[in-house]
Design an enzyme around this catalytic site. Structure first.
Site, short mmCIF file in Angstrom:
data_model
loop_
_atom_site.label_atom_id
_atom_site.label_comp_id
_atom_site.label_asym_id
_atom_site.label_seq_id
_atom_site.Cartn_x
_atom_site.Cartn_y
_atom_site.Cartn_z
N ILE A 147 -9.95 3.07 9.56
CA ILE A 147 -10.90 3.89 10.31
C ILE A 147 -12.30 3.26 10.23
CG2 ILE A 147 -9.57 6.01 10.02
CD1 ILE A 147 -11.20 6.69 7.56
N HIS B 173 -5.61 6.18 13.38
CA HIS B 173 -6.10 7.34 12.62
C HIS B 173 -7.57 7.63 12.92
CE1 HIS B 173 -2.68 6.97 9.42
NE2 HIS B 173 -2.31 7.61 10.50
N SER C 162 1.15 -0.27 3.37
CA SER C 162 2.35 0.06 2.60
C SER C 162 3.40 0.70 3.51
CB SER C 162 1.99 0.99 1.45
OG SER C 162 1.34 2.14 1.95
N ASN D 73 1.68 -9.07 2.94
CA ASN D 73 1.25 -8.04 1.98
C ASN D 73 1.27 -8.65 0.58
OD1 ASN D 73 1.15 -5.59 0.31
ND2 ASN D 73 1.63 -4.50 2.21
P1 NAD Z 1 -2.12 1.81 1.47
O1 NAD Z 1 -3.30 1.93 0.52
O2 NAD Z 1 -1.05 2.81 1.35
O3 NAD Z 1 -1.44 0.38 1.33
C1 NAD Z 1 -2.21 -0.78 1.22
C2 NAD Z 1 -1.22 -1.93 1.18
O4 NAD Z 1 -1.94 -3.13 1.29
C3 NAD Z 1 -0.41 -1.99 -0.11
O5 NAD Z 1 0.94 -2.23 0.25
C4 NAD Z 1 -1.02 -3.17 -0.89
O6 NAD Z 1 0.00 -3.88 -1.56
C5 NAD Z 1 -1.54 -4.02 0.25
N1 NAD Z 1 -2.73 -4.81 -0.02
C6 NAD Z 1 -3.86 -4.49 -0.72
N2 NAD Z 1 -4.78 -5.47 -0.62
C7 NAD Z 1 -4.22 -6.45 0.18
C8 NAD Z 1 -4.66 -7.70 0.68
N3 NAD Z 1 -5.90 -8.18 0.41
N4 NAD Z 1 -3.82 -8.40 1.47
C9 NAD Z 1 -2.58 -7.95 1.76
N5 NAD Z 1 -2.09 -6.78 1.32
C10 NAD Z 1 -2.92 -6.02 0.55
O7 NAD Z 1 -2.74 1.72 2.92
P2 NAD Z 1 -2.19 2.23 4.31
O8 NAD Z 1 -0.77 1.86 4.44
O9 NAD Z 1 -3.14 1.73 5.33
O10 NAD Z 1 -2.30 3.82 4.23
C11 NAD Z 1 -3.48 4.45 3.73
C12 NAD Z 1 -4.11 5.49 4.67
O11 NAD Z 1 -5.49 5.65 4.27
C13 NAD Z 1 -4.15 5.08 6.10
O12 NAD Z 1 -3.78 6.21 6.81
C14 NAD Z 1 -5.62 4.76 6.42
O13 NAD Z 1 -6.01 5.44 7.59
C15 NAD Z 1 -6.43 5.35 5.31
N6 NAD Z 1 -7.46 4.42 4.73
C16 NAD Z 1 -8.19 3.60 5.53
C17 NAD Z 1 -9.13 2.74 4.98
C18 NAD Z 1 -9.94 1.84 5.89
O14 NAD Z 1 -10.25 2.23 7.00
N7 NAD Z 1 -10.29 0.64 5.45
C19 NAD Z 1 -9.31 2.68 3.61
C20 NAD Z 1 -8.55 3.56 2.80
C21 NAD Z 1 -7.62 4.40 3.39
#
Ligand code: NAD
Ligand code: ZN
Length: 283
Positions: free
Chosen positions: A114, A130, A207, A248
């Site tokens: 987001i 999202h 994830s 990942n």
């Molecule tokens: P998640 O936190 O569930 O999964 C993150 C995944 O990325 C994990 O599998 C981890 O192993 C992997 N990972 C972490 N750092 C990495 C890297 N540098 N390179 C490759 N892989 C890496 O995240 P999700 O599946 O996106 O679900 C989380 C929810 O929270 C989503 O709905 C999202 O909208 C929201 N969210 C968004 C943000 C953002 O906008 N940046 C931040 C936090 C949460």
């Protein structure tokens, strides 16, 4: 073929070259290299402040019950996410996807993030699955507004909260999709279409456990038939399965359940630029 990292990178480069329609799915892991924490990791926003998680589960109900109070509470929020995330810069993973799009090797990014970083990097075809923290959305007519169109602090001072839709007058909510809130229809339909159309899906830094986003690789891999697919084919699949390639740092349920064809283990900010470089050596 062996599974050493260099071979996997070449394999992905060759899959991208041979694909007719590639889409990229991205998640919170994609932005950790830009300094934005995920929610549930060791440095996650919710791990450090569990109260925020409880609030997130309540937020949609709070908005529906009393939009004015919702906005008053939101503007009192001690976590200045907008400022912190607004200062974040795209990382080499974001820039690699911009390059793939420019070279016409990537049709669309479907992101759970987001944080607006794909757009800030320069990607044009981005679907904020999202929502986007820098936008507001009207639930009645679906119209979205950049947040800077509203002086929220001033509206609060003048007791004119909530901000209202300039088209239909309904209260606006942050564009971000809260728990219990449906995915906006436009976003849901274009994402679904992409999952059906693609023949290669790059699943990067997610994830893939948050539904319905996590359905998209299942639909693309035809492990789960979409309603449209079933309707059109009367039970016979008319689409060939898309290849699912994960990037990942760790295996995910898609890896473990054999939904993905292969996983490239590593950081998206390191692996994706290497794939782009590898493509250059092949064409
Ligand atoms: P998640 O936190 O569930 O999964 C993150 C995944 O990325 C994990 O599998 C981890 O192993 C992997 N990972 C972490 N750092 C990495 C890297 N540098 N390179 C490759 N892989 C890496 O995240 P999700 O599946 O996106 O679900 C989380 C929810 O929270 C989503 O709905 C999202 O909208 C929201 N969210 C968004 C943000 C953002 O906008 N940046 C931040 C936090 C949460
Ligand atoms: Zn409206």
């Amino acid at each position: 073929m062996t599974n050493n990292l260099e071979d996997l990178i070449k394999r992905a480069a060759s899959d991208i070259i041979n694909a007719g329609h590639t889409v990229a799915l991205t998640g919170a892991g994609f932005s950790t290299e830009s300094g934005i924490p995920d929610f549930r990791g060791p440095d996650g926003l919710w791990t450090k402040n569990p109260e925020l998680e409880l609030k997130a589960y309540q937020a949609f109900k709070d908005f529906q019950r009393d939009p004015k109070q919702f906005w008053i509470d939101l503007l009192d929020e001690p976590v200045k996410i907008l400022q912190e995330w607004g200062d974040a810069e795209p990382n080499p993973g974001h820039l690699a996807l911009v390059e793939l799009e420019k070279k016409k090797r990537l049709k669309r990014i479907l992101t759970q993030n987001i944080d607006n970083l794909h757009q800030k990097a320069g990607s044009k075809k981005v679907v904020d699955y999202h929502g986007n923290i820098f936008k507001l959305r009207c639930l009645a007519c679906g119209k979205r507004y950049p947040i800077e169109k509203f002086n929220l602090d001033r509206l609060r001072e003048k007791e004119q909260l909530p901000p209202r839709c300039k088209s239909c007058g309904d209260p606006l909510k942050p564009d971000v999709v809260y728990f219990g809130e449906p995915i906006p229809a436009d976003v849901s339909s274009v994402s679904h279409e992409e999952a059906i159309k693609c023949d290669l899906m790059l699943v990067c830094g997610t994830s893939a456990v948050v539904f319905p986003f996590a359905e998209l690789p299942l639909i693309a891999s035809r492990k789960k038939r979409s309603t449209l697919d079933t309707f059109l084919s009367f039970g016979l699949s008319i689409h060939t399965p898309a290849k699912i390639v994960e990037i990942n740092s760790d295996p995910t349920p898609l890896t473990k359940e054999g939904i993905s064809d292969y996983l490239i283990p590593g950081k998206t900010g390191e692996i994706l630029p290497r794939i782009v470089e590898s493509i250059k050596t092949m064409v």
